[in-house]
Design an enzyme around this catalytic site. Structure first.
Site, short mmCIF file in Angstrom:
data_model
loop_
_atom_site.label_atom_id
_atom_site.label_comp_id
_atom_site.label_asym_id
_atom_site.label_seq_id
_atom_site.Cartn_x
_atom_site.Cartn_y
_atom_site.Cartn_z
N HIS A 56 -3.04 6.44 5.08
CA HIS A 56 -1.24 6.62 5.41
C HIS A 56 -0.97 8.03 4.85
O HIS A 56 -1.46 8.12 3.52
CB HIS A 56 -0.93 5.66 4.53
CG HIS A 56 -0.52 4.09 4.95
ND1 HIS A 56 -0.90 4.19 5.66
CD2 HIS A 56 -0.32 2.97 4.25
CE1 HIS A 56 -1.03 2.92 5.99
NE2 HIS A 56 -0.78 2.27 4.85
N CYS B 156 0.58 -1.04 0.00
CA CYS B 156 -0.07 0.04 0.50
C CYS B 156 0.95 1.13 0.10
O CYS B 156 0.13 2.40 -0.68
CB CYS B 156 -0.64 0.37 1.39
SG CYS B 156 -0.01 -0.32 2.77
N1 LIG Z 1 -1.90 -4.38 -1.25
C1 LIG Z 1 -1.43 -4.30 0.89
O1 LIG Z 1 -0.70 -2.78 0.53
C2 LIG Z 1 -2.25 -4.31 1.65
C3 LIG Z 1 -2.22 -5.69 1.51
N2 LIG Z 1 -2.97 -6.30 2.66
C4 LIG Z 1 -2.36 -8.32 2.34
O2 LIG Z 1 -4.34 -8.52 2.73
C5 LIG Z 1 -4.16 -9.91 4.13
C6 LIG Z 1 -5.95 -9.49 4.66
O3 LIG Z 1 -5.58 -8.08 5.55
P1 LIG Z 1 -7.28 -7.59 6.16
O4 LIG Z 1 -7.84 -7.89 5.74
O5 LIG Z 1 -6.43 -5.67 6.76
O6 LIG Z 1 -6.74 -8.93 7.22
P2 LIG Z 1 -7.59 -9.25 8.33
O7 LIG Z 1 -6.97 -9.23 9.47
O8 LIG Z 1 -8.80 -7.70 8.92
O9 LIG Z 1 -7.89 -10.27 7.85
C7 LIG Z 1 -7.55 -11.68 7.43
C8 LIG Z 1 -8.68 -12.48 6.58
O10 LIG Z 1 -8.09 -13.61 6.68
C9 LIG Z 1 -8.93 -14.26 6.41
N3 LIG Z 1 -8.07 -15.88 7.00
C10 LIG Z 1 -7.16 -16.37 7.95
N4 LIG Z 1 -6.81 -17.25 8.03
C11 LIG Z 1 -7.40 -17.46 7.52
C12 LIG Z 1 -7.54 -18.75 6.79
N5 LIG Z 1 -6.52 -20.13 7.03
N6 LIG Z 1 -8.34 -19.57 5.56
C13 LIG Z 1 -9.03 -19.00 5.10
N7 LIG Z 1 -9.24 -17.17 4.98
C14 LIG Z 1 -8.21 -16.75 6.48
C15 LIG Z 1 -9.41 -14.24 7.80
O11 LIG Z 1 -10.77 -14.57 7.98
P3 LIG Z 1 -11.71 -15.40 9.14
O12 LIG Z 1 -12.52 -14.27 9.80
O13 LIG Z 1 -12.67 -15.74 8.72
O14 LIG Z 1 -10.64 -14.95 10.10
C16 LIG Z 1 -10.19 -12.23 7.14
O15 LIG Z 1 -11.04 -12.35 5.64
C17 LIG Z 1 -3.03 -9.21 4.21
O16 LIG Z 1 -2.34 -10.11 5.73
C18 LIG Z 1 -1.48 -9.09 3.77
O17 LIG Z 1 -1.54 -9.64 2.96
C19 LIG Z 1 -3.53 -5.63 3.70
C20 LIG Z 1 -3.29 -4.00 3.37
C21 LIG Z 1 -3.00 -3.80 2.44
N1 LIG Z 2 1.67 -2.45 4.30
C1 LIG Z 2 0.95 -2.00 5.53
C2 LIG Z 2 1.41 -4.00 5.75
C3 LIG Z 2 0.75 -4.99 4.58
O1 LIG Z 2 -0.11 -5.30 4.88
O2 LIG Z 2 1.48 -4.54 4.01
P1 LIG Z 2 2.03 -5.79 2.64
O3 LIG Z 2 0.92 -5.75 1.47
O4 LIG Z 2 3.31 -5.40 2.23
O5 LIG Z 2 2.53 -7.01 3.51
C4 LIG Z 2 1.02 -1.91 6.24
O6 LIG Z 2 0.52 -0.34 6.21
O7 LIG Z 2 1.75 -1.55 7.52
#
Ligand SMILES: NC(=O)C1=CN([C@@H]2O[C@H](COP(=O)(O)OP(=O)(O)OC[C@H]3O[C@@H](n4cnc5c(N)ncnc54)[C@H](OP(=O)(O)O)[C@@H]3O)[C@@H](O)[C@H]2O)C=CC1
Ligand SMILES: N[C@@H](CC(=O)OP(=O)(O)O)C(=O)O
Length: 400
Positions: A308, A195
């Site tokens: 951010h 992000c």
């Molecule tokens: N492009 C970027 O910069 C960003 C990327 N991300 C990515 O997105 C991911 C999720 O972020 P965010 O939504 O903020 O996190 P959250 O913690 O809010 O949500 C996590 C999600 O993953 C699911 N999950 C966790 N464990 C499992 C599993 N074993 N099998 C299936 N689903 C699972 C959860 O389901 P449940 O509710 O059932 O536990 C929930 O839907 C981050 O880990 C990161 O990799 C995030 C933010 C920014």
């Molecule tokens: N960039 C996110 C974290 C994250 O989800 O990063 P990435 O998608 O690169 O794992 C933060 O503000 O902390």
């Protein structure tokens, strides 16, 4: 009170303050909760944003079959909001999360869906899968889904630097997915950048095209949303606790977050930079296809809910003046200019919360240089939206 129970209570509606005050803090009335009643939350949040509450319908037999992995998370919920906002076409929609969420109901565009547990079988017949369940889940299920003909748009960092995986910001390098087509039977993985990288490159790329950027010095001020729904709940809880004179609950971060700031929680690497900082370095090079561009980053977590901010110093190969930069940025896709020196009014996280565009301002010549080859900027972008879900859905639109 534990963060988990705060999330649960908010979801049950018991802790929801009036929506306007939540919006002022960068919170939706309940969309950040891991709540099944998304449509209600979405409609409430539309009211918060002063928009009309129109249920758009992307369901059409001509659209791709779509799956969302991690639908209950902060990003997963925003995926649904963005799909609706952009009237994204889909012939079917599968909602996936962990075993914990399996069986829960989720309403979307007037239809009730049952959330399913994510398994290897989940992607059969799926054209586009939007993944945001963390890197380990992407690694476990992404390649199999791609082999089966699904195009995976992955929000995690798992495949960003992998050979053959396009890393895409549509305003910057849409060409990287030229020839990719949903439903063609040919699957693959496309990575959504970090992000902070997305939010930096949307405004910096038009300047790069004008003067070729040689070096960037960036400092970030990163919101709670980057660490997921539980971190947002912890910030809210800690704020209440500190104001009430209670010791703050520190379950997600190891130190007090409310009324404080600290170096980004990503692990520190061998060179002293943390992983978030190194992502900005490496991903910029891959997205621009320029292995020589120099980037140094300092990433900081600040007690802001979902947008951010970044202070960016740029060194160019050819001169780019303040006026030229303003002119370019006023027309750049995905950019909103907030740069009023007389009113001392520049971008803030709240200006961009729930918005698509990255705001840019404080555009000024770097006075530490004797030439016109240095500029300073301040930018803000909604981390969950342009930094994650919106960018991924824009990538998916390139596949239609
Ligand atoms: N492009 C970027 O910069 C960003 C990327 N991300 C990515 O997105 C991911 C999720 O972020 P965010 O939504 O903020 O996190 P959250 O913690 O809010 O949500 C996590 C999600 O993953 C699911 N999950 C966790 N464990 C499992 C599993 N074993 N099998 C299936 N689903 C699972 C959860 O389901 P449940 O509710 O059932 O536990 C929930 O839907 C981050 O880990 C990161 O990799 C995030 C933010 C920014
Ligand atoms: N960039 C996110 C974290 C994250 O989800 O990063 P990435 O998608 O690169 O794992 C933060 O503000 O902390």
């Amino acid at each position: 009170m534990a963060v988990g129970s705060l999330v649960a209570q908010r979801c049950a509606g018991t802790l929801c303050a009036p929506s306007q005050s939540l919006h002022s803090a960068g919170l939706r009335s309940s969309a950040e909760c891991v709540a099944p009643a998304l449509r209600l939350a979405a409609l409430r949040s539309e009211r918060c944003r002063g928009r009309k509450s129109v249920v758009s319908m992307g369901l059409t037999k001509d659209g791709p079959s779509v799956a969302i992995a991690g639908v209950t998370g902060a990003v997963g919920q925003e995926f649904l909001q963005v799909l609706t906002d952009r009237n994204f076409p889909y012939s079917s929609l599968k909602l996936l999360a962990s075993k914990r969420s399996a069986g829960k109901e989720q309403e979307f565009e007037g239809k009730k869906y049952i959330i399913e547990e994510l398994t290897e079988e989940s992607f059969k017949g799926i054209d586009i899968a939007l993944f945001s369940a963390g890197g380990s889940i992407s690694k476990k299920y992404g390649p199999g889904a791609a082999d089966g003909g699904t195009i995976v748009v992955d929000n995690s960092s798992a495949f960003r630097m992998a050979e053959g995986v396009p890393l895409v910001v549509p305003e910057v390098n849409a060409d990287a997915v030229k020839g990719w087509k949903a439903g063609s039977g040919k699957g693959g993985i496309i990575a959504n950048p970090n992000c902070s990288t997305i939010i930096m490159l949307v405004p910096v790329t038009p300047l790069h095209k004008a003067g070729k950027v040689k070096r960037i010095v960036v400092s970030t001020y990163q919101a709670a949303s980057g660490a997921g729904a539980a971190a947002m709940a912890e910030l809210e809880l800690q704020t209440r606790e500190v104001l009430d004179g209670k010791p703050p609950t520190t379950e997600i971060f190891s130190q007090q977050y409310a009324f404080n700031l600290f170096s980004h929680n990503a692990p520190i690497t061998e060179n002293g930079y943390n992983e978030e900082e190194m992502k900005m370095v490496k991903e910029t090079r891959k997205i621009w296809g320029d292995k020589d561009v120099q980037v140094t980053a300092t990433c900081i977590r600040v007690p802001i809910m979902r947008a951010h901010a970044e202070s960016i110093n740029i060194e160019f190969e050819s001169p780019v003046s303040e006026e030229q930069a303003k002119e370019l940025l006023s027309k750049a896709p995905g950019v909103m200019l907030i740069d009023d020196r007389s009113a001392n009014r520049f971008p803030t996280p709240l200006d961009v919360s729930f918005k698509d565009d990255v705001a840019v301002g404080r555009i000024r010549r770097d006075i530490s240089r004797s030439d016109d080859r240095g500029l300073d900027l301040f930018v803000c972008g909604d981390q969950i939206r342009k930094g994650a879900a919106l960018n991924a859905v824009q990538i998916a639109e390139l596949l239609l």
